[in-house]
Design a protein around this motif. Sequence first.
Motif, short mmCIF file in Angstrom:
data_model
loop_
_atom_site.label_atom_id
_atom_site.label_comp_id
_atom_site.label_asym_id
_atom_site.label_seq_id
_atom_site.Cartn_x
_atom_site.Cartn_y
_atom_site.Cartn_z
N GLU A 1 5.10 8.56 13.03
CA GLU A 1 5.19 9.29 11.77
C GLU A 1 3.86 9.28 11.02
O GLU A 1 3.52 10.24 10.31
CB GLU A 1 6.35 8.74 10.93
CG GLU A 1 7.66 8.93 11.69
CD GLU A 1 8.91 8.54 10.94
OE1 GLU A 1 8.81 7.96 9.84
OE2 GLU A 1 10.01 8.83 11.45
N GLU A 2 3.09 8.19 11.20
CA GLU A 2 1.81 8.11 10.50
C GLU A 2 0.77 9.06 11.07
O GLU A 2 -0.19 9.42 10.39
CB GLU A 2 1.26 6.68 10.53
CG GLU A 2 2.01 5.71 9.64
CD GLU A 2 1.91 6.04 8.17
OE1 GLU A 2 0.89 6.56 7.73
OE2 GLU A 2 2.89 5.78 7.45
N ALA A 3 0.94 9.47 12.35
CA ALA A 3 -0.03 10.40 12.93
C ALA A 3 -0.10 11.67 12.07
O ALA A 3 -1.18 12.24 11.88
CB ALA A 3 0.36 10.73 14.36
N PHE B 1 0.81 -1.20 0.00
CA PHE B 1 0.00 0.00 0.00
C PHE B 1 0.85 1.27 0.00
O PHE B 1 0.51 2.26 -0.66
CB PHE B 1 -1.01 0.02 1.15
CG PHE B 1 -2.05 1.05 0.87
CD1 PHE B 1 -3.09 0.76 0.01
CD2 PHE B 1 -1.94 2.34 1.35
CE1 PHE B 1 -4.01 1.74 -0.35
CE2 PHE B 1 -2.85 3.32 1.01
CZ PHE B 1 -3.89 3.02 0.17
N GLU B 2 1.96 1.25 0.72
CA GLU B 2 2.81 2.46 0.75
C GLU B 2 3.35 2.77 -0.65
O GLU B 2 3.46 3.94 -1.03
CB GLU B 2 3.96 2.27 1.73
CG GLU B 2 3.49 2.38 3.19
CD GLU B 2 4.61 2.23 4.20
OE1 GLU B 2 5.67 1.70 3.86
OE2 GLU B 2 4.39 2.66 5.37
N LEU B 3 3.66 1.73 -1.42
CA LEU B 3 4.16 1.96 -2.78
C LEU B 3 3.08 2.59 -3.66
O LEU B 3 3.36 3.49 -4.46
CB LEU B 3 4.68 0.66 -3.40
CG LEU B 3 5.93 0.07 -2.73
CD1 LEU B 3 6.25 -1.30 -3.29
CD2 LEU B 3 7.14 0.99 -2.89
N ASP C 1 9.07 9.73 4.21
CA ASP C 1 8.71 8.88 5.37
C ASP C 1 8.36 7.48 4.89
O ASP C 1 8.81 6.48 5.44
CB ASP C 1 7.47 9.42 6.11
CG ASP C 1 7.71 10.72 6.88
OD1 ASP C 1 8.88 11.10 7.03
OD2 ASP C 1 6.70 11.32 7.33
N GLU C 2 7.51 7.41 3.85
CA GLU C 2 7.04 6.10 3.38
C GLU C 2 8.19 5.27 2.81
O GLU C 2 8.19 4.05 2.93
CB GLU C 2 5.91 6.25 2.35
CG GLU C 2 4.66 6.97 2.85
CD GLU C 2 3.90 6.26 3.98
OE1 GLU C 2 4.43 5.33 4.61
OE2 GLU C 2 2.76 6.67 4.24
N CYS C 3 9.16 5.94 2.19
CA CYS C 3 10.35 5.21 1.69
C CYS C 3 11.05 4.53 2.87
O CYS C 3 11.41 3.35 2.80
CB CYS C 3 11.35 6.16 1.04
SG CYS C 3 10.91 6.62 -0.62
N ARG C 4 11.22 5.27 3.96
CA ARG C 4 11.89 4.68 5.13
C ARG C 4 11.02 3.58 5.75
O ARG C 4 11.55 2.55 6.18
CB ARG C 4 12.19 5.76 6.19
CG ARG C 4 13.24 6.77 5.78
CD ARG C 4 13.75 7.57 6.99
NE ARG C 4 12.66 8.12 7.79
CZ ARG C 4 11.99 9.25 7.50
NH1 ARG C 4 12.31 9.96 6.44
NH2 ARG C 4 11.02 9.67 8.29
N HIS C 5 9.70 3.80 5.76
CA HIS C 5 8.83 2.76 6.35
C HIS C 5 8.92 1.46 5.56
O HIS C 5 9.00 0.38 6.14
CB HIS C 5 7.36 3.22 6.36
CG HIS C 5 7.12 4.40 7.24
ND1 HIS C 5 5.94 5.10 7.24
CD2 HIS C 5 7.92 5.01 8.16
CE1 HIS C 5 6.02 6.10 8.12
NE2 HIS C 5 7.22 6.05 8.67
N SER C 6 8.85 1.57 4.23
CA SER C 6 8.87 0.34 3.43
C SER C 6 10.21 -0.38 3.60
O SER C 6 10.26 -1.61 3.62
CB SER C 6 8.60 0.65 1.96
OG SER C 6 7.24 1.02 1.79
#
Length: 297
Positions: free
Chosen positions: A192-194, A81-83, A112-117
């Motif tokens: 970070e998602e908040a 989903f992040e992608l 942020d999403e790059c780091r999360h994935s």
Amino acid sequence: MTTAPDRERVAQRLQRSSARNSYDPEVDIDWSAPIPADRYAKPPQRCSLYGTRMWEELTEPERIRLSQQEVVSSVSSGIWFELILMQGLVRHVYNSDPTSEHAQYALTEIADECRHSTMFGKAIAKMYGKPIGPSRVSRRAGRVFGALAGPTLIFAGALFVEELADGMQREIMRDDTLQPLSRMVSRIHVTEEARHISYAKDELVRACAGLSRFQRANLKLWLAAMAYTATQEFIHPKTYATVGLDPRVAWQVAKDNPHWQATKIQWVRKAVALFEELDLIDGPGRRLWLAAGLLER
Ligand SMILES: [Fe+2]
Ligand SMILES: [Fe+2]
């Protein structure tokens, strides 16, 4: 028109918060620490089979392993989903003024999403060695969704998935009986998602005020389809095979499990309340929300 300055203020506040409070999972997680075999990765009562006869028949080590594999499956779908979200955000920035705070925060969120994935990928490698899901059909659908969905649907979909993950991860990060890796990954993601949730909510509320009847009907249907698919992928049937269960049978047992049904409803309740308030859960799409087990009957 006061919309633009408000939008800019929200984005500016979120950017400042990102600068103050962000993580680098590469250094903030001790990737070399072993995973204790006697700790659950999520609270047992939040496992999809908890309370069923199938659960009673598993040994304690199998239940612990299943809790971990359920987390692996959820973060595998999280990367998927992040992608999709990143693609949508990149297209959104492409059509925006790069000097605006709004576009700059969208870029911050992509970072942020790059780091999360990356973090999820490392956690999967460490916990199980390979991802569990999503299914081939959903991967294909995600390719189309990521390439074509407009910003309103992207923000609505992001809000749904972010609230679902947030519901689970808040409980994991607070429970000190659980394994440390799962807790730290959850803590970083929740923090970070908040901000992403605030950004998506603000955009969605603004966009909904200007929708035509046709656009709203369209959004309702696609959002329902997206919520249904994301929920189906949250725990892939293959997860159950990792502890020797028949994937189809166990998946059906989980689907019919009142504990698991209540858990899903609780985890998405904030998103559902907002969508109800914005009149986004109605018409033919409502059946999909019900079929996914996301609304109280
Ligand atoms: Fe994320
Ligand atoms: Fe996010």
